[in-house]
Motif scaffolding. Structure first.
Motif, PDB file in Angstrom:
ATOM      1  N   PHE A  68     -16.930 -38.468 -37.122  1.00  0.00           N
ATOM      2  CA  PHE A  68     -16.821 -37.367 -36.173  1.00  0.00           C
ATOM      3  C   PHE A  68     -16.655 -36.042 -36.918  1.00  0.00           C
ATOM      4  N   LYS A  69     -17.460 -35.061 -36.543  1.00  0.00           N
ATOM      5  CA  LYS A  69     -17.360 -33.714 -37.096  1.00  0.00           C
ATOM      6  C   LYS A  69     -17.113 -32.745 -35.938  1.00  0.00           C
ATOM      7  N   SER A  70     -15.993 -32.058 -35.992  1.00  0.00           N
ATOM      8  CA  SER A  70     -15.622 -31.196 -34.872  1.00  0.00           C
ATOM      9  C   SER A  70     -16.630 -30.075 -34.647  1.00  0.00           C
ATOM     10  N   GLN A  71     -17.188 -29.515 -35.721  1.00  0.00           N
ATOM     11  CA  GLN A  71     -18.146 -28.425 -35.565  1.00  0.00           C
ATOM     12  C   GLN A  71     -19.413 -28.911 -34.869  1.00  0.00           C
ATOM     13  N   ARG A  72     -19.866 -30.120 -35.240  1.00  0.00           N
ATOM     14  CA  ARG A  72     -21.061 -30.681 -34.615  1.00  0.00           C
ATOM     15  C   ARG A  72     -20.800 -30.946 -33.128  1.00  0.00           C
ATOM     16  N   ALA A  73     -19.610 -31.478 -32.819  1.00  0.00           N
ATOM     17  CA  ALA A  73     -19.265 -31.753 -31.429  1.00  0.00           C
ATOM     18  C   ALA A  73     -19.190 -30.457 -30.623  1.00  0.00           C
ATOM     19  N   GLN A  74     -18.563 -29.432 -31.207  1.00  0.00           N
ATOM     20  CA  GLN A  74     -18.430 -28.173 -30.493  1.00  0.00           C
ATOM     21  C   GLN A  74     -19.784 -27.511 -30.279  1.00  0.00           C
ATOM     22  N   ARG A  75     -20.670 -27.653 -31.254  1.00  0.00           N
ATOM     23  CA  ARG A  75     -22.021 -27.088 -31.102  1.00  0.00           C
ATOM     24  C   ARG A  75     -22.749 -27.745 -29.929  1.00  0.00           C
ATOM     25  N   TYR A  76     -22.589 -29.058 -29.804  1.00  0.00           N
ATOM     26  CA  TYR A  76     -23.198 -29.763 -28.686  1.00  0.00           C
ATOM     27  C   TYR A  76     -22.632 -29.247 -27.357  1.00  0.00           C
ATOM     28  N   VAL A  77     -21.315 -29.126 -27.282  1.00  0.00           N
ATOM     29  CA  VAL A  77     -20.679 -28.654 -26.051  1.00  0.00           C
ATOM     30  C   VAL A  77     -21.164 -27.246 -25.707  1.00  0.00           C
ATOM     31  N   ASN A  78     -21.235 -26.371 -26.707  1.00  0.00           N
ATOM     32  CA  ASN A  78     -21.665 -24.999 -26.457  1.00  0.00           C
ATOM     33  C   ASN A  78     -23.090 -24.940 -25.914  1.00  0.00           C
TER      34      ASN A  78
END
Length: 318
Positions: A68-78
């Motif tokens: 899990f990478k938080s930046q990748r997850a946040q990019r998806y959410v954005n």
């Protein structure tokens, strides 16, 4: 005095007996992978086990799982949030998206403070829902640790649950050796099998977010796994063998163990969860431990409530 010292030494030696995998072999044969094992159990008795698993399952099961990478997850959410709000604008407000290299912000303009507040609340709910969906799609979930801190880790229960069907041949092979044996005997057999698989050091569950975790079939293929991976594998195998068995997965700092809802015997270590008594067990190895035996560190953590538990519910048996 000498006799007393000798007894202590013998006791220490017996408690440090190590699980040992004597032989491991895997062969790809047509559409299957054949696995062959030879190992020593908690009594230093030799066991052999062979079974086949479909090649497509071994190589394709959870093949897209990654740390899990938080930046990748946040990019998806954005991106999903911007897409949704562009297609379904909020009434009474104007939104402007300001993507940047490290941040993503939304400016809200409206004629009333009430509209702005309602828009913020709705956007926050959407962000939360999108993040939860991202975690679920990637076999992660957020958990609250014993110290009330929150973190994201692999969804070990789902990994185990979704792997049960792949262990039908394992079930046949094991039960052919343990016909008419009780649950305790079956559990100890599986514990010894998993304990003998070479151990890989666990990365921090809180900070590594899944790095190093091997789903059950990947663990078998690589013939190694950390404690989280071994606990998940054990749960999947035992769920196939003993569908009605109630299990708990317990996570402490830098370690994981299990507990089973069967009657305890003698001085076996137990834990009470939701009013039910479970017998503790250590699948990790390399120490060869029977059900009811745990390391001093694990016992200290359990007795002081420094653990997080997850109840395994075998939906295939419902």
């Amino acid at each position: 005095m000498k006799l007393f010292q000798l007894m202590i030494l013998l006791s220490c030696f017996s408690s440090l007996l190590m699980a040992k995998q004597l032989k491991f072999n895997k062969v790809i044969n047509d559409n299957q992978v054949q696995f062959h094992y030879l190992w020593l159990d908690q009594d230093q008795q030799q066991h052999a086990l062979s079974f086949a698993i479909q090649k497509t399952a071994v190589f394709n099961d959870f093949r897209n799982f990654k740390a899990f990478k938080s930046q990748r997850a946040q990019r998806y959410v954005n991106l999903q949030l911007a897409k949704t709000l562009s297609q379904q604008p909020l009434d009474g407000v104007q939104l402007k998206f300001l993507p940047a290299s490290t941040e993503f912000t939304i400016t809200i303009k409206a004629e009333s403070a009430l509209n702005i507040r309602q828009a913020k609340e709705k956007i926050q709910r959407m962000q939360h829902q999108l993040m939860q969906q991202y975690l679920a799609d990637n076999f992660y979930h957020q958990f609250v640790n014993y110290d009330h801190s929150t973190a994201i880790k692999p969804d070990h229960l789902r990994f185990a649950q979704d792997s049960i069907s792949h262990f039908n041949n394992v079930k046949i092979a094991v039960l052919s050796q343990l016909a008419n044996q009780d649950a305790r005997t079956v559990i100890n057999y599986v514990l010894s099998f998993v304990q003998a698989i070479p151990y890989a050091t666990l990365a921090s569950r809180v900070t590594a977010s899944g790095a190093g975790f091997n789903p059950p079939l990947q663990l078998l293929w690589q013939n190694q796994g950390d404690c989280d991976s071994k606990v998940t594998l054990t749960a999947a195998i035992l769920a196939a063998l003993l569908p009605q068995l109630k299990m708990q997965l317990l996570f402490i700092n830098n370690h994981a163990l299990m507990a089973f809802n069967i009657p305890s015997q003698g001085q076996e270590r137990t834990v009470t969860i939701a009013g039910q008594v479970y017998v503790l067990a250590e699948p990790t190895g390399p120490a060869a431990m029977r059900i009811g035996e745990v390391s001093p560190e694990a016992e200290f953590a359990i007795r002081n409530n420094r653990y997080y538990s997850e109840a395994f519910i075998n939906t295939r048996s419902l």
